[in-house]
Enzyme design. Structure first.
Site, PDB file in Angstrom:
ATOM      1  N   ASP A 131       0.836  -1.193   0.000  1.00  0.00           N
ATOM      2  CA  ASP A 131       0.000   0.000   0.000  1.00  0.00           C
ATOM      3  C   ASP A 131       0.875   1.249   0.000  1.00  0.00           C
ATOM      4  OD1 ASP A 131      -2.400   1.353  -0.059  1.00  0.00           O
ATOM      5  OD2 ASP A 131      -2.667   1.358   2.109  1.00  0.00           O
ATOM      6  N   TYR A 133       1.042   5.744  -0.546  1.00  0.00           N
ATOM      7  CA  TYR A 133       0.528   6.899   0.199  1.00  0.00           C
ATOM      8  C   TYR A 133       0.639   8.124  -0.700  1.00  0.00           C
ATOM      9  CZ  TYR A 133      -0.085   9.454   4.709  1.00  0.00           C
ATOM     10  OH  TYR A 133      -0.546  10.203   5.774  1.00  0.00           O
ATOM     11  N   HIS A 138      -4.732  13.750   1.029  1.00  0.00           N
ATOM     12  CA  HIS A 138      -4.947  12.896   2.197  1.00  0.00           C
ATOM     13  C   HIS A 138      -3.741  12.978   3.144  1.00  0.00           C
ATOM     14  CE1 HIS A 138      -5.947   9.340   4.628  1.00  0.00           C
ATOM     15  NE2 HIS A 138      -4.713   8.916   4.405  1.00  0.00           N
ATOM     16  N   ARG A 147       0.680  17.410  12.933  1.00  0.00           N
ATOM     17  CA  ARG A 147       1.700  18.468  12.804  1.00  0.00           C
ATOM     18  C   ARG A 147       1.107  19.616  11.995  1.00  0.00           C
ATOM     19  NH1 ARG A 147       3.697  13.641  11.401  1.00  0.00           N
ATOM     20  NH2 ARG A 147       3.292  14.158   9.226  1.00  0.00           N
ATOM     21  N   GLU A 203     -10.631   3.546   3.686  1.00  0.00           N
ATOM     22  CA  GLU A 203      -9.770   4.410   2.883  1.00  0.00           C
ATOM     23  C   GLU A 203     -10.063   4.141   1.414  1.00  0.00           C
ATOM     24  OE1 GLU A 203      -5.653   4.005   4.098  1.00  0.00           O
ATOM     25  OE2 GLU A 203      -5.955   5.468   5.716  1.00  0.00           O
ATOM     26  N   GLU A 205      -9.182   4.033  -2.253  1.00  0.00           N
ATOM     27  CA  GLU A 205      -7.947   3.952  -3.027  1.00  0.00           C
ATOM     28  C   GLU A 205      -8.231   3.311  -4.382  1.00  0.00           C
ATOM     29  OE1 GLU A 205      -4.591   2.302  -0.988  1.00  0.00           O
ATOM     30  OE2 GLU A 205      -5.239   2.984   0.995  1.00  0.00           O
ATOM     31  N   ASP A 237      -8.970   0.153   1.890  1.00  0.00           N
ATOM     32  CA  ASP A 237      -8.005  -0.217   2.930  1.00  0.00           C
ATOM     33  C   ASP A 237      -8.657   0.070   4.291  1.00  0.00           C
ATOM     34  OD1 ASP A 237      -5.758  -0.679   4.496  1.00  0.00           O
ATOM     35  OD2 ASP A 237      -4.881   1.283   4.067  1.00  0.00           O
ATOM     36  N   ARG A 241      -8.400   3.086  13.390  1.00  0.00           N
ATOM     37  CA  ARG A 241      -7.585   4.258  13.733  1.00  0.00           C
ATOM     38  C   ARG A 241      -7.045   4.223  15.158  1.00  0.00           C
ATOM     39  NH1 ARG A 241      -6.326   5.605   8.749  1.00  0.00           N
ATOM     40  NH2 ARG A 241      -8.104   6.234   7.489  1.00  0.00           N
ATOM     41  N   GLN A 244      -4.222   1.841  15.185  1.00  0.00           N
ATOM     42  CA  GLN A 244      -3.124   2.428  14.402  1.00  0.00           C
ATOM     43  C   GLN A 244      -2.353   3.440  15.235  1.00  0.00           C
ATOM     44  OE1 GLN A 244      -4.570   4.202  10.754  1.00  0.00           O
ATOM     45  NE2 GLN A 244      -2.534   4.675   9.979  1.00  0.00           N
ATOM     46  N   TYR A 248       1.638   2.298  15.587  1.00  0.00           N
ATOM     47  CA  TYR A 248       2.320   2.578  14.322  1.00  0.00           C
ATOM     48  C   TYR A 248       3.771   3.013  14.462  1.00  0.00           C
ATOM     49  CZ  TYR A 248       2.255   7.740  14.281  1.00  0.00           C
ATOM     50  OH  TYR A 248       2.480   9.067  14.527  1.00  0.00           O
ATOM     51  N   LYS A 257      -4.447  -2.463   9.926  1.00  0.00           N
ATOM     52  CA  LYS A 257      -4.720  -2.482   8.488  1.00  0.00           C
ATOM     53  C   LYS A 257      -4.936  -3.887   7.929  1.00  0.00           C
ATOM     54  CE  LYS A 257      -3.732   1.951   7.470  1.00  0.00           C
ATOM     55  NZ  LYS A 257      -4.576   2.824   6.673  1.00  0.00           N
ATOM     56  N   THR A 261      -8.709  -6.150   3.393  1.00  0.00           N
ATOM     57  CA  THR A 261      -8.623  -5.177   2.304  1.00  0.00           C
ATOM     58  C   THR A 261      -9.615  -5.633   1.239  1.00  0.00           C
ATOM     59  OG1 THR A 261      -6.268  -4.826   2.738  1.00  0.00           O
ATOM     60  CG2 THR A 261      -7.102  -4.083   0.598  1.00  0.00           C
ATOM     61  N   THR A 365      -4.843   6.575   0.041  1.00  0.00           N
ATOM     62  CA  THR A 365      -6.147   7.241   0.039  1.00  0.00           C
ATOM     63  C   THR A 365      -6.147   8.434  -0.900  1.00  0.00           C
ATOM     64  OG1 THR A 365      -6.297   6.613   2.344  1.00  0.00           O
ATOM     65  CG2 THR A 365      -7.933   8.187   1.550  1.00  0.00           C
ATOM     66  N   GLU A 379     -10.667  12.039   7.877  1.00  0.00           N
ATOM     67  CA  GLU A 379     -10.620  13.405   7.346  1.00  0.00           C
ATOM     68  C   GLU A 379     -11.982  14.086   7.457  1.00  0.00           C
ATOM     69  OE1 GLU A 379      -8.678  11.327   3.872  1.00  0.00           O
ATOM     70  OE2 GLU A 379      -8.090  13.405   3.460  1.00  0.00           O
TER      71      GLU A 379
HETATM   72 CA    CA Z   1      -4.034   3.076   2.883  1.00  0.00          CA
END
Ligand code: CA
Length: 436
Positions: A131, A133, A138, A147, A203, A205, A237, A241, A244, A248, A257, A261, A365, A379
């Site tokens: 997968d 990114y 996204h 951040r 997600e 994709e 996907d 959360r 994760q 992560y 994850k 899928t 995503t 999001e």
């Molecule tokens: Ca993904």
């Protein structure tokens, strides 16, 4: 794949009437998939209108000819895809001929089966699933939640970021989504607890199916990358959360994850998508140029795909009340991908890593820059801070049991009898509680 390819002529029509009436599967699409009837064997078929064309039956009737015909007797497409675009192109040209020329109708029609009568499967034996990114909006939206002043990390505009996923849990559209259990740690707790995921998300994709592979130690040059892509699908996907957030660091996504899928079962050929290729969006001023191994003039001028994307949600309450699905997002892959499909494939093999026929690659995503095309609830609800309201009076920050997500994708062009739609079909999944 030139514009002169007669199989992409949007003015052509089929003697299969439903193919000419706004179907996802007009004569110009002809995606491949693996299907079975009740108690029947898995075998390859091609979608046309409301039907699936039984390819082994067509071959047995002597209507297909090529050294690849025996590969169509398999329950997966890996061997056929390993032959590369030439075999795909020969099959596509023949199917176009058989389904457009009325002379073949009496011979071909007995091998059409209603799509409502078959079950669709994952089209390949997936050896590896990776997968990426590359959805820059996204990545920016998610990055901002952690951040606000510096959402994208410094490597993002140099490297198509990816991680290795799990092939064993790739399933076709319609597979139930069993709510995963796992470790989650609340911000105000000292220690984690184990239990059902409370922040279950999707997600949106695109998936890339790998055709011809490369030898270990032999990177795929960017100019040849497109030859290794056998087709595209919609990919969900599913993401936990809360799991994760706790797991992560330092090695990235894992149990958040790999519980499932989902993919749309039809493999849409790059040949069918050729008329919908666009120039890659220009990089914003100040962004670095891609390093040479990721840079190709043809990819710059035609590496983006004008694919429309849509995600809808229904809850159990909405379905019982007859309320129409809630549109969560409408967007496009064209402006969402900072890196092209070819750049993804080349980067994946750049160290000599070997890709194999039937490997599956997710783009990451795909969200739009505006808030009408966001590809995840993370999001849409801003990490759960702004729940969305539904016509049923319910609200959602993340997915509840009974919720169903349906993803669709398509390209559109003007045809002889209205708009021609190269559709991907559906990628759906309904959440159920663990142990039910
Ligand atoms: Ca993904």
């Amino acid at each position: 794949m030139s514009a002169a390819d007669p199989t992409t002529d949007l003015a052509a029509t089929s003697w299969v009437a439903s193919a000419n009436q706004g179907s996802d599967f007009p004569l110009q699409n002809l995606p491949l998939g693996i299907f079975s009837e009740a108690k029947g064997l898995r075998r390859p078929g091609a979608a046309i209108g409301d039907y699936i064309l039984d390819l082994p039956a067509l071959a047995d009737a002597g209507l297909l000819d090529g050294d690849w015909v025996d590969d169509l007797a398999q329950p997966v497409l890996n061997a056929f895809l390993a032959r590369g675009h030439s075999a795909q192109s020969e099959l596509r040209e023949r199917l176009h001929e058989l389904l457009s020329d009325e002379r073949y109708r009496d011979d071909v029609e007995p091998h059409l089966i209603g799509q409502s009568e078959v079950h669709m499967h994952v089209p390949c034996m997936v050896g590896d699933y990776t997968d990426f990114y590359v959805g820059i909006h996204h990545a920016t939206n998610i990055g901002k939640q952690f951040r606000p002043d510096n959402p994208l990390l410094p490597n993002y505009k140099y490297i198509p970021i990816g991680y290795h996923g799990r092939a064993s849990s790739v399933r076709a559209s319609g597979e139930p989504v069993i709510r995963p259990n796992g470790q989650r740690k609340a911000a105000d707790s000292d220690a984690p607890e184990y239990g059902p995921c409370k922040r279950l998300d999707y997600e949106l994709e695109l998936g890339l199916w790998i055709g011809r592979g490369n030898e270990l130690g032999q990177p795929i040059p960017i100019a040849e990358a497109a030859d290794h892509i056998a087709g595209f699908c919609v990919l969900n996907d599913w993401s936990a959360r809360d799991l994760q957030a706790w797991e992560y660091q330092p090695l990235g996504p894992f149990l958040a994850k790999n519980f499932l899928t989902s993919v749309s079962p039809w493999m849409v050929s790059p040949l069918a998508l050729a008329p919908f290729r666009r120039a890659m969006p220009p990089r914003p001023a100040g962004d670095p140029a891609p390093l040479a191994y990721l840079d190709d003039p043809d990819d710059r001028s035609a590496g983006a795909l004008a694919i429309q994307l849509e995600v809808t949600l229904t809850t159990a309450k909405m379905r019982s009340a007859g309320i129409a699905p809630h549109v969560l997002s409408r967007g496009s892959a064209e402006a969402a991908m900072y890196w092209s499909a070819a750049q993804i494939v080349t980067h994946h093999s750049a160290n000599g890593c070997n890709l194999q026929p039937g490997d599956l690659i997710g783009t990451g995503t795909l969200s739009t820059a505006s808030d009408t095309g966001l590809g995840s609830l993370m999001e849409i609800s801003n990490g759960g801070k702004t729940p969305l309201s539904l016509d049923s009076g319910e609200t959602r920050s993340f997915l509840e049991d009974g919720d169903e997500i349906v993803m669709r994708a398509w390209c559109e062009g003007d045809g002889k009898v209205g708009t021609v739609r190269i559709g991907f079909g559906e990628c759906s999944g309904r959440v159920i509680a663990y142990g039910v």
